[in-house]
Design a protein around this motif. Structure first.
Motif, PDB file in Angstrom:
ATOM      1  N   SER A 114       0.824  -1.209   0.000  1.00  0.00           N
ATOM      2  CA  SER A 114       0.000   0.000   0.000  1.00  0.00           C
ATOM      3  C   SER A 114       0.861   1.263   0.000  1.00  0.00           C
ATOM      4  O   SER A 114       0.538   2.244  -0.681  1.00  0.00           O
ATOM      5  CB  SER A 114      -0.921  -0.008   1.222  1.00  0.00           C
ATOM      6  OG  SER A 114      -1.779  -1.137   1.199  1.00  0.00           O
ATOM      7  N   ALA A 115       1.952   1.243   0.752  1.00  0.00           N
ATOM      8  CA  ALA A 115       2.845   2.399   0.775  1.00  0.00           C
ATOM      9  C   ALA A 115       3.588   2.551  -0.546  1.00  0.00           C
ATOM     10  O   ALA A 115       3.786   3.679  -1.038  1.00  0.00           O
ATOM     11  CB  ALA A 115       3.843   2.267   1.920  1.00  0.00           C
ATOM     12  N   MET A 116       3.991   1.448  -1.139  1.00  0.00           N
ATOM     13  CA  MET A 116       4.759   1.503  -2.389  1.00  0.00           C
ATOM     14  C   MET A 116       3.919   1.983  -3.567  1.00  0.00           C
ATOM     15  O   MET A 116       4.434   2.623  -4.486  1.00  0.00           O
ATOM     16  CB  MET A 116       5.354   0.128  -2.700  1.00  0.00           C
ATOM     17  CG  MET A 116       6.436  -0.310  -1.735  1.00  0.00           C
ATOM     18  SD  MET A 116       7.015  -1.984  -2.090  1.00  0.00           S
ATOM     19  CE  MET A 116       8.211  -2.223  -0.770  1.00  0.00           C
ATOM     20  N   THR A 117       2.623   1.665  -3.569  1.00  0.00           N
ATOM     21  CA  THR A 117       1.778   2.107  -4.680  1.00  0.00           C
ATOM     22  C   THR A 117       1.596   3.620  -4.697  1.00  0.00           C
ATOM     23  O   THR A 117       1.207   4.180  -5.721  1.00  0.00           O
ATOM     24  CB  THR A 117       0.407   1.425  -4.599  1.00  0.00           C
ATOM     25  OG1 THR A 117      -0.175   1.649  -3.303  1.00  0.00           O
ATOM     26  CG2 THR A 117       0.523  -0.069  -4.846  1.00  0.00           C
ATOM     27  N   GLU A 118       1.870   4.271  -3.572  1.00  0.00           N
ATOM     28  CA  GLU A 118       1.759   5.735  -3.510  1.00  0.00           C
ATOM     29  C   GLU A 118       2.999   6.437  -4.041  1.00  0.00           C
ATOM     30  O   GLU A 118       3.010   7.657  -4.180  1.00  0.00           O
ATOM     31  CB  GLU A 118       1.500   6.169  -2.066  1.00  0.00           C
ATOM     32  CG  GLU A 118       0.231   5.598  -1.449  1.00  0.00           C
ATOM     33  CD  GLU A 118      -1.015   6.086  -2.157  1.00  0.00           C
ATOM     34  OE1 GLU A 118      -1.008   7.253  -2.608  1.00  0.00           O
ATOM     35  OE2 GLU A 118      -1.983   5.303  -2.261  1.00  0.00           O
ATOM     36  N   ILE A 119       4.047   5.686  -4.327  1.00  0.00           N
ATOM     37  CA  ILE A 119       5.306   6.281  -4.790  1.00  0.00           C
ATOM     38  C   ILE A 119       5.254   6.453  -6.302  1.00  0.00           C
ATOM     39  O   ILE A 119       4.891   5.531  -7.034  1.00  0.00           O
ATOM     40  CB  ILE A 119       6.499   5.392  -4.395  1.00  0.00           C
ATOM     41  CG1 ILE A 119       6.565   5.235  -2.877  1.00  0.00           C
ATOM     42  CG2 ILE A 119       7.811   5.975  -4.928  1.00  0.00           C
ATOM     43  CD1 ILE A 119       7.644   4.271  -2.415  1.00  0.00           C
ATOM     44  N   SER A 155       9.389   4.567   0.901  1.00  0.00           N
ATOM     45  CA  SER A 155       8.621   3.397   1.332  1.00  0.00           C
ATOM     46  C   SER A 155       8.919   3.008   2.782  1.00  0.00           C
ATOM     47  O   SER A 155       8.323   2.056   3.300  1.00  0.00           O
ATOM     48  CB  SER A 155       8.936   2.196   0.432  1.00  0.00           C
ATOM     49  OG  SER A 155      10.315   1.840   0.515  1.00  0.00           O
ATOM     50  N   LEU A 156       9.821   3.730   3.425  1.00  0.00           N
ATOM     51  CA  LEU A 156      10.243   3.362   4.770  1.00  0.00           C
ATOM     52  C   LEU A 156       9.117   3.499   5.784  1.00  0.00           C
ATOM     53  O   LEU A 156       9.014   2.697   6.721  1.00  0.00           O
ATOM     54  CB  LEU A 156      11.438   4.226   5.186  1.00  0.00           C
ATOM     55  CG  LEU A 156      12.184   3.793   6.449  1.00  0.00           C
ATOM     56  CD1 LEU A 156      12.725   2.384   6.277  1.00  0.00           C
ATOM     57  CD2 LEU A 156      13.332   4.761   6.739  1.00  0.00           C
ATOM     58  N   GLY A 198       5.920   2.959   5.324  1.00  0.00           N
ATOM     59  CA  GLY A 198       5.069   1.781   5.225  1.00  0.00           C
ATOM     60  C   GLY A 198       5.713   0.566   5.860  1.00  0.00           C
ATOM     61  O   GLY A 198       5.048  -0.225   6.543  1.00  0.00           O
ATOM     62  N   ALA A 199       7.030   0.414   5.662  1.00  0.00           N
ATOM     63  CA  ALA A 199       7.743  -0.709   6.273  1.00  0.00           C
ATOM     64  C   ALA A 199       7.738  -0.589   7.793  1.00  0.00           C
ATOM     65  O   ALA A 199       7.549  -1.586   8.504  1.00  0.00           O
ATOM     66  CB  ALA A 199       9.175  -0.763   5.744  1.00  0.00           C
ATOM     67  N   LEU A 200       7.924   0.620   8.290  1.00  0.00           N
ATOM     68  CA  LEU A 200       7.922   0.839   9.738  1.00  0.00           C
ATOM     69  C   LEU A 200       6.533   0.587  10.322  1.00  0.00           C
ATOM     70  O   LEU A 200       6.400  -0.002  11.406  1.00  0.00           O
ATOM     71  CB  LEU A 200       8.371   2.265  10.049  1.00  0.00           C
ATOM     72  CG  LEU A 200       8.720   2.597  11.505  1.00  0.00           C
ATOM     73  CD1 LEU A 200       9.865   1.738  11.989  1.00  0.00           C
ATOM     74  CD2 LEU A 200       9.055   4.071  11.637  1.00  0.00           C
ATOM     75  N   THR A 201       5.505   1.001   9.597  1.00  0.00           N
ATOM     76  CA  THR A 201       4.133   0.735  10.045  1.00  0.00           C
ATOM     77  C   THR A 201       3.853  -0.762  10.080  1.00  0.00           C
ATOM     78  O   THR A 201       3.272  -1.280  11.045  1.00  0.00           O
ATOM     79  CB  THR A 201       3.130   1.436   9.121  1.00  0.00           C
ATOM     80  OG1 THR A 201       3.362   2.844   9.137  1.00  0.00           O
ATOM     81  CG2 THR A 201       1.703   1.161   9.566  1.00  0.00           C
ATOM     82  N   GLY A 202       4.274  -1.473   9.038  1.00  0.00           N
ATOM     83  CA  GLY A 202       4.080  -2.913   9.002  1.00  0.00           C
ATOM     84  C   GLY A 202       4.809  -3.607  10.137  1.00  0.00           C
ATOM     85  O   GLY A 202       4.265  -4.524  10.772  1.00  0.00           O
ATOM     86  N   TRP A 203       6.045  -3.179  10.425  1.00  0.00           N
ATOM     87  CA  TRP A 203       6.807  -3.771  11.536  1.00  0.00           C
ATOM     88  C   TRP A 203       6.074  -3.547  12.855  1.00  0.00           C
ATOM     89  O   TRP A 203       5.990  -4.467  13.672  1.00  0.00           O
ATOM     90  CB  TRP A 203       8.191  -3.137  11.587  1.00  0.00           C
ATOM     91  CG  TRP A 203       9.143  -3.834  12.516  1.00  0.00           C
ATOM     92  CD1 TRP A 203      10.045  -4.805  12.202  1.00  0.00           C
ATOM     93  CD2 TRP A 203       9.278  -3.615  13.936  1.00  0.00           C
ATOM     94  NE1 TRP A 203      10.734  -5.208  13.318  1.00  0.00           N
ATOM     95  CE2 TRP A 203      10.284  -4.510  14.398  1.00  0.00           C
ATOM     96  CE3 TRP A 203       8.643  -2.780  14.853  1.00  0.00           C
ATOM     97  CZ2 TRP A 203      10.670  -4.556  15.731  1.00  0.00           C
ATOM     98  CZ3 TRP A 203       9.011  -2.836  16.187  1.00  0.00           C
ATOM     99  CH2 TRP A 203      10.027  -3.713  16.609  1.00  0.00           C
ATOM    100  N   ALA A 249       9.575   7.845  13.427  1.00  0.00           N
ATOM    101  CA  ALA A 249       9.113   8.286  12.118  1.00  0.00           C
ATOM    102  C   ALA A 249       9.292   9.789  11.946  1.00  0.00           C
ATOM    103  O   ALA A 249       9.705  10.264  10.888  1.00  0.00           O
ATOM    104  CB  ALA A 249       7.649   7.903  11.926  1.00  0.00           C
ATOM    105  N   ALA A 250       9.002  10.542  13.007  1.00  0.00           N
ATOM    106  CA  ALA A 250       9.166  11.997  12.938  1.00  0.00           C
ATOM    107  C   ALA A 250      10.626  12.384  12.778  1.00  0.00           C
ATOM    108  O   ALA A 250      10.954  13.382  12.125  1.00  0.00           O
ATOM    109  CB  ALA A 250       8.580  12.646  14.186  1.00  0.00           C
TER     110      ALA A 250
END
Length: 276
Positions: free
Chosen positions: A161-166, A193-194, A196-201, A264-265
């Motif tokens: 989902s995060a990658m499709t926004e790139i 994409s980081l 999205g990866a952080l959210t998934g983790w 993230a911030a």
């Protein structure tokens, strides 16, 4: 916010209050009033090494599983997002199919696969690679493998989902400016994409904290997680102590979310300098 917008948000606030705030308040009351005000349950939890060891093991298992899902799920999501558009729905469908099956059923399937007479041992013995069955069931490795397999689709979908926004045009622009494929990925695609990866983790970590079926069926005594201890205390009608452990688990989850928000911030939303 206008009055109409406030009325639109009201159902969500009521739902959050009923489904989250009220149950948490009831659990907190059970932990602190037994039947009068007391901290004995928290003192018992933090005062005994066995409970602290289980809590540390829970955090360690959740971290390993979340990291394993990230290392496997991120490349899978990257592969899907770089395929032609007509193939993406099929690939996502194949990723999501296991989620339609009960976790309990999938755990029993792993018991069949990893057992002494399971698929892996039978195949190895038929090929002459081993003379006696390997001990794969009731081990920490079995717990890690099963939990990663169960939670992996969530990581793939979150990263996808995060990658499709790139905008992939940014990658092409970096290549035109002289960046190689690896450098373009590292300086352009990866930072975007980081998040999205952080959210998934974070999601996988939080879900892993509450697992109890997989460790109970596939792990040994050393693999007991806090969720298993909560289930045991509830079965013994030790409601106050079970509620105290649940509050500790909730506190760890909230602390993790706050830490990830700060992370993230600091590293994602902060402005970056330099080019590719």
């Amino acid at each position: 916010m206008t009055l109409s917008q406030k009325w639109t948000v009201l159902p969500a606030l009521v739902l959050a209050l009923v489904m989250f705030a009220v149950p948490v308040a009831l659990v907190l009351r059970e932990a602190l009033f037994d039947p009068n005000w007391t901290l004995v349950h928290f003192e018992r939890f933090f005062g005994r090494p066995v409970f602290q060891a289980v809590f540390r093991n829970t955090l360690m298992v959740a971290g390993i599983v979340a990291t394993g899902c990230l290392l496997i799920g991120y490349p899978m999501a990257l592969y899907i997002v770089t395929r032609p558009a007509r193939w993406r729905p099929l690939l996502l469908f194949l990723v999501l199919v296991p989620m339609w099956m009960s976790i309990l059923v999938r755990t029993y399937a792993w018991m069949v696969v990893l057992g002494r007479e399971g698929v892996i041992n039978s195949a190895f013995m038929a090929l002459g690679l081993i003379e006696a069955p390997l001990q794969m069931l009731y081990t920490s490795g079995a717990v890690y493998v099963a939990m990663v397999q169960i939670l992996l689709p969530i990581m793939v979908v979150t990263c996808y989902s995060a990658m499709t926004e790139i905008d992939l045009g940014l990658i092409r622009a970096a290549r035109v400016c002289g960046a190689g494929p690896v450098r373009a990925f590292r300086h352009v695609f990866l930072p975007l994409s980081l998040e999205g990866a952080l959210t998934g983790w974070s999601v996988i970590f939080i879900l892993s904290l509450g697992f109890f079926i997989v460790p109970a069926l596939l792990g040994g005594r050393q693999d007991a997680l806090l969720g298993n201890m909560i289930v045991t205390q509830v079965a013994q009608t030790n409601w106050g102590f079970a509620a105290a452990m649940a509050i500790v688990l909730l506190g760890a989850t909230i602390a993790l979310l706050a830490f990830m928000r700060l992370l993230a911030a600091r590293f994602i939303h902060s402005p970056r300098e330099g080019g590719v």
